[in-house]
Design a protein around this motif. Structure first.
Motif, PDB file in Angstrom:
ATOM      1  N   MET A 131      -7.982  73.440  81.357  1.00 58.70           N
ATOM      2  CA  MET A 131      -6.861  72.750  80.925  1.00 58.70           C
ATOM      3  C   MET A 131      -7.254  72.099  79.456  1.00 58.70           C
ATOM      4  N   VAL A 132      -6.117  72.421  78.687  1.00 59.95           N
ATOM      5  CA  VAL A 132      -6.506  72.206  77.176  1.00 59.95           C
ATOM      6  C   VAL A 132      -5.140  71.772  76.748  1.00 59.95           C
ATOM      7  N   GLY A 133      -4.713  70.595  75.943  1.00 59.02           N
ATOM      8  CA  GLY A 133      -3.440  70.406  75.497  1.00 59.02           C
ATOM      9  C   GLY A 133      -2.443  70.417  76.512  1.00 59.02           C
ATOM     10  N   GLY A 134      -2.702  70.019  77.641  1.00 60.29           N
ATOM     11  CA  GLY A 134      -1.746  70.018  78.747  1.00 60.29           C
ATOM     12  C   GLY A 134      -1.311  71.469  79.429  1.00 60.29           C
ATOM     13  N   GLU A 135      -2.255  72.542  78.998  1.00 58.72           N
ATOM     14  CA  GLU A 135      -2.085  73.913  79.307  1.00 58.72           C
ATOM     15  C   GLU A 135      -3.253  74.360  80.269  1.00 58.72           C
ATOM     16  N   ASN A 136      -2.906  75.005  81.169  1.00 53.27           N
ATOM     17  CA  ASN A 136      -3.754  75.795  82.147  1.00 53.27           C
ATOM     18  C   ASN A 136      -4.053  77.200  81.720  1.00 53.27           C
ATOM     19  N   TYR A 137      -5.373  77.540  81.684  1.00 55.54           N
ATOM     20  CA  TYR A 137      -5.930  78.734  81.056  1.00 55.54           C
ATOM     21  C   TYR A 137      -6.674  79.530  82.135  1.00 55.54           C
ATOM     22  N   VAL A 138      -6.258  80.844  82.523  1.00 62.73           N
ATOM     23  CA  VAL A 138      -7.479  81.927  83.129  1.00 62.73           C
ATOM     24  C   VAL A 138      -8.560  82.135  82.152  1.00 62.73           C
ATOM     25  N   GLN A 139      -9.877  81.694  82.552  1.00 64.69           N
ATOM     26  CA  GLN A 139     -10.944  82.048  81.794  1.00 64.69           C
ATOM     27  C   GLN A 139     -11.501  83.420  82.062  1.00 64.69           C
ATOM     28  N   PRO A 140     -11.356  84.343  81.175  1.00 64.80           N
ATOM     29  CA  PRO A 140     -11.991  85.701  81.263  1.00 64.80           C
ATOM     30  C   PRO A 140     -13.328  85.699  81.122  1.00 64.80           C
ATOM     31  N   VAL A 141     -14.133  86.572  81.754  1.00 64.51           N
ATOM     32  CA  VAL A 141     -15.700  86.422  82.078  1.00 64.51           C
ATOM     33  C   VAL A 141     -16.298  86.538  80.592  1.00 64.51           C
ATOM     34  N   ASP A 142     -15.819  86.984  79.538  1.00 60.34           N
ATOM     35  CA  ASP A 142     -16.515  86.943  78.365  1.00 60.34           C
ATOM     36  C   ASP A 142     -16.092  85.846  77.414  1.00 60.34           C
ATOM     37  N   ALA A 143     -15.076  84.838  77.899  1.00 56.98           N
ATOM     38  CA  ALA A 143     -14.662  83.811  77.136  1.00 56.98           C
ATOM     39  C   ALA A 143     -16.052  82.839  77.003  1.00 56.98           C
ATOM     40  N   ASP A 144     -16.299  82.339  75.926  1.00 50.24           N
ATOM     41  CA  ASP A 144     -17.345  81.234  75.623  1.00 50.24           C
ATOM     42  C   ASP A 144     -16.932  80.403  74.514  1.00 50.24           C
ATOM     43  N   PRO A 145     -15.750  79.549  74.814  1.00 50.38           N
ATOM     44  CA  PRO A 145     -15.163  78.849  73.999  1.00 50.38           C
ATOM     45  C   PRO A 145     -16.220  77.539  73.520  1.00 50.38           C
ATOM     46  N   LYS A 146     -16.394  77.333  72.309  1.00 49.56           N
ATOM     47  CA  LYS A 146     -17.434  76.284  71.835  1.00 49.56           C
ATOM     48  C   LYS A 146     -16.725  75.025  71.700  1.00 49.56           C
ATOM     49  N   ALA A 147     -15.514  75.058  71.393  1.00 50.02           N
ATOM     50  CA  ALA A 147     -14.677  73.699  71.380  1.00 50.02           C
ATOM     51  C   ALA A 147     -13.085  73.923  72.022  1.00 50.02           C
ATOM     52  N   GLU A 148     -12.638  72.919  72.282  1.00 50.98           N
ATOM     53  CA  GLU A 148     -11.140  72.918  72.930  1.00 50.98           C
ATOM     54  C   GLU A 148     -10.313  73.894  72.159  1.00 50.98           C
ATOM     55  N   PRO A 149     -10.006  73.908  70.706  1.00 47.40           N
ATOM     56  CA  PRO A 149      -9.074  74.934  70.175  1.00 47.40           C
ATOM     57  C   PRO A 149      -9.600  76.317  70.309  1.00 47.40           C
ATOM     58  N   ASP A 150     -10.692  76.547  70.941  1.00 41.93           N
ATOM     59  CA  ASP A 150     -11.069  78.185  70.845  1.00 41.93           C
ATOM     60  C   ASP A 150     -10.445  78.672  72.243  1.00 41.93           C
ATOM     61  N   VAL A 151     -10.364  77.615  73.125  1.00 41.67           N
ATOM     62  CA  VAL A 151      -9.458  78.265  74.562  1.00 41.67           C
ATOM     63  C   VAL A 151      -8.178  78.940  74.231  1.00 41.67           C
ATOM     64  N   GLU A 152      -7.462  78.311  73.491  1.00 40.74           N
ATOM     65  CA  GLU A 152      -6.234  79.247  73.421  1.00 40.74           C
ATOM     66  C   GLU A 152      -6.357  80.500  72.818  1.00 40.74           C
ATOM     67  N   PHE A 153      -7.352  80.733  72.018  1.00 39.03           N
ATOM     68  CA  PHE A 153      -7.605  82.327  71.560  1.00 39.03           C
ATOM     69  C   PHE A 153      -8.482  83.006  72.546  1.00 39.03           C
ATOM     70  N   GLU A 154      -9.441  82.603  73.538  1.00 40.50           N
ATOM     71  CA  GLU A 154     -10.188  83.278  74.138  1.00 40.50           C
ATOM     72  C   GLU A 154      -9.900  83.393  75.594  1.00 40.50           C
ATOM     73  N   CYS A 155      -8.740  82.547  75.902  1.00 42.01           N
ATOM     74  CA  CYS A 155      -8.599  82.512  77.614  1.00 42.01           C
ATOM     75  C   CYS A 155      -6.881  82.953  77.728  1.00 42.01           C
ATOM     76  N   TYR A 156      -6.369  83.292  78.782  1.00 41.52           N
ATOM     77  CA  TYR A 156      -5.091  83.685  78.988  1.00 41.52           C
ATOM     78  C   TYR A 156      -4.230  82.479  79.552  1.00 41.52           C
TER      79      TYR A 156
END
Length: 371
Positions: A223-248
């Motif tokens: 959960m980032v910025g009030g949004e929930n995300y599915v984390q794909p197995v290849d996602a490796d976000p280094k910071a919160e803003p990365d989640v929006e682009f690496e997760c669904y």
């Protein structure tokens, strides 16, 4: 002299009696007309059914009835549903005057239905008050026979960081139960982001309208910025803003299901956010695990745990939530609210405090299996 004048007046009256009679007759006839025929007006319309301005129905048809009163002949009568004139009354309509009760069968759509009536006589047209009928048909196993029941299961456990052992076991157990319940199941494990997007695109395309759609997810969620995300197995976000682009985003999943299947039942079972692997972020442990989603009517989300709490893998073959889900989902005559209560009670009986959490609502009751 006086006698001659009187005789002359009498002679004039007797010589023209018809004129006197006509004068009296015209006056009498004018008085009779004014008493019998008052000022004309347009028709009046009063509702018999439905009487309340808003009512709820669980069937797809409704018989609407009005009282119409008109001194002049009603020459046109029309029921209007959601801005469209119905043809039933027009085909069988006969002129009438006085008071009459008129009915028409309204084919409802799921959701809001606005109806009103138009009546016309020689003086003018009257439009009745509006009535709103909320159509919420019950959706059960029996009522969806002949409809598609389509499920997508995604089980992600093979993460480079913080792998999870139970999601594949959970996904397979849920697939086995759903197939017994008449679902066509698309099952996927350990999806990277690109494959996850393609899989979900195909799922919503095949879902279609007025069916039963179900998405089950087991794996890491964020959960980032009030949004929930599915984390794909290849996602490796280094910071919160990365989640929006690496997760669904979960919100996108929900919105696309509602768009593809606006008149059916859409369900999401979310066995995710078991832990937060990024505790160094500003929003780490202690942040709300889930933010309110507020899905459209017709969509129900069943989270494995309450906001701010974690969902645990447990020490058995399946995670805590899914172990109880597969135990109760196939029981007959259990709607989705009772299903969640049984999951909660089952965990409590085993000594675990992990209450499931619900958001949204379906249209009427839904049972996975009905006798």
């Amino acid at each position: 002299m006086k006698i001659s004048l009187l005789f002359l007046l009498l002679l004039l009256f007797v010589s023209d009696p018809l004129a006197a009679q006509q004068s009296v007759t015209i006056s009498a006839r004018s008085d009779w007309v004014s008493m019998q025929k008052g000022p004309s007006t347009a028709p009046t319309i009063a509702w018999k059914t439905p009487q309340p301005k808003q009512t709820t129905e669980h069937t797809l048809v409704y018989t609407a009835t009005v009282f119409i009163q008109s001194a002049d002949a009603v020459t046109q009568l029309q029921f209007v549903h959601n801005g469209n004139e119905l043809t039933g009354q027009q085909r069988g309509f006969k002129r009438f005057s006085g008071s009459q009760e008129v009915s028409d069968v309204i084919p409802l759509v799921v959701g809001s239905n606005e109806i009103y009536v138009k009546a016309t006589n020689a003086i003018g047209t009257t439009i009745s008050e509006r009535r709103i009928i909320l159509c919420q048909p019950e959706i059960t196993s029996k009522s969806v026979q002949g409809q598609k029941r389509l499920a997508l299961i995604v089980a992600n456990g093979n993460y480079t960081k913080y792998p999870l052992k139970n999601p594949p076991n959970d996904g397979r157990a849920v697939r086995q139960q759903l197939e017994k319940l008449g679902f066509t199941v698309v099952y996927k494990e350990n999806l990277p982001l690109r494959d996850l997007k393609q899989t979900f695109d195909s799922f919503v395309t095949n879902l279609g309208s007025n069916n039963v759609g179900l998405f089950y997810y087991a794996g890491h969620g964020l959960m980032v910025g009030g949004e929930n995300y599915v984390q794909p197995v290849d996602a490796d976000p280094k910071a919160e803003p990365d989640v929006e682009f690496e997760c669904y985003p979960l919100r996108q999943i929900i919105s696309r299901m509602a768009y593809a299947n606006p008149k059916g039942a859409n369900m999401i079972f979310w066995d995710a956010c078991r832990n937060n692997p990024y505790r160094s972020w500003r929003r780490g442990a202690g942040e709300l695990t889930f933010a309110p989603v507020q899905p459209a009517v017709g969509t129900m989300i069943v989270f494995a745990t309450e906001p701010g709490k974690q969902a645990y893998d447990g020490d058995q073959e399946n995670g805590l939530f899914t172990s109880e889900l597969v135990k109760h989902i196939g029981q007959p005559n259990v709607d989705i609210f009772e299903l969640v209560d049984r999951i909660d009670q089952g965990l409590e009986n085993r000594g675990f405090k992990q209450p499931p959490y619900l958001e949204g609502r379906l249209r009427g009751k839904f049972m996975f299996k009905a006798d």
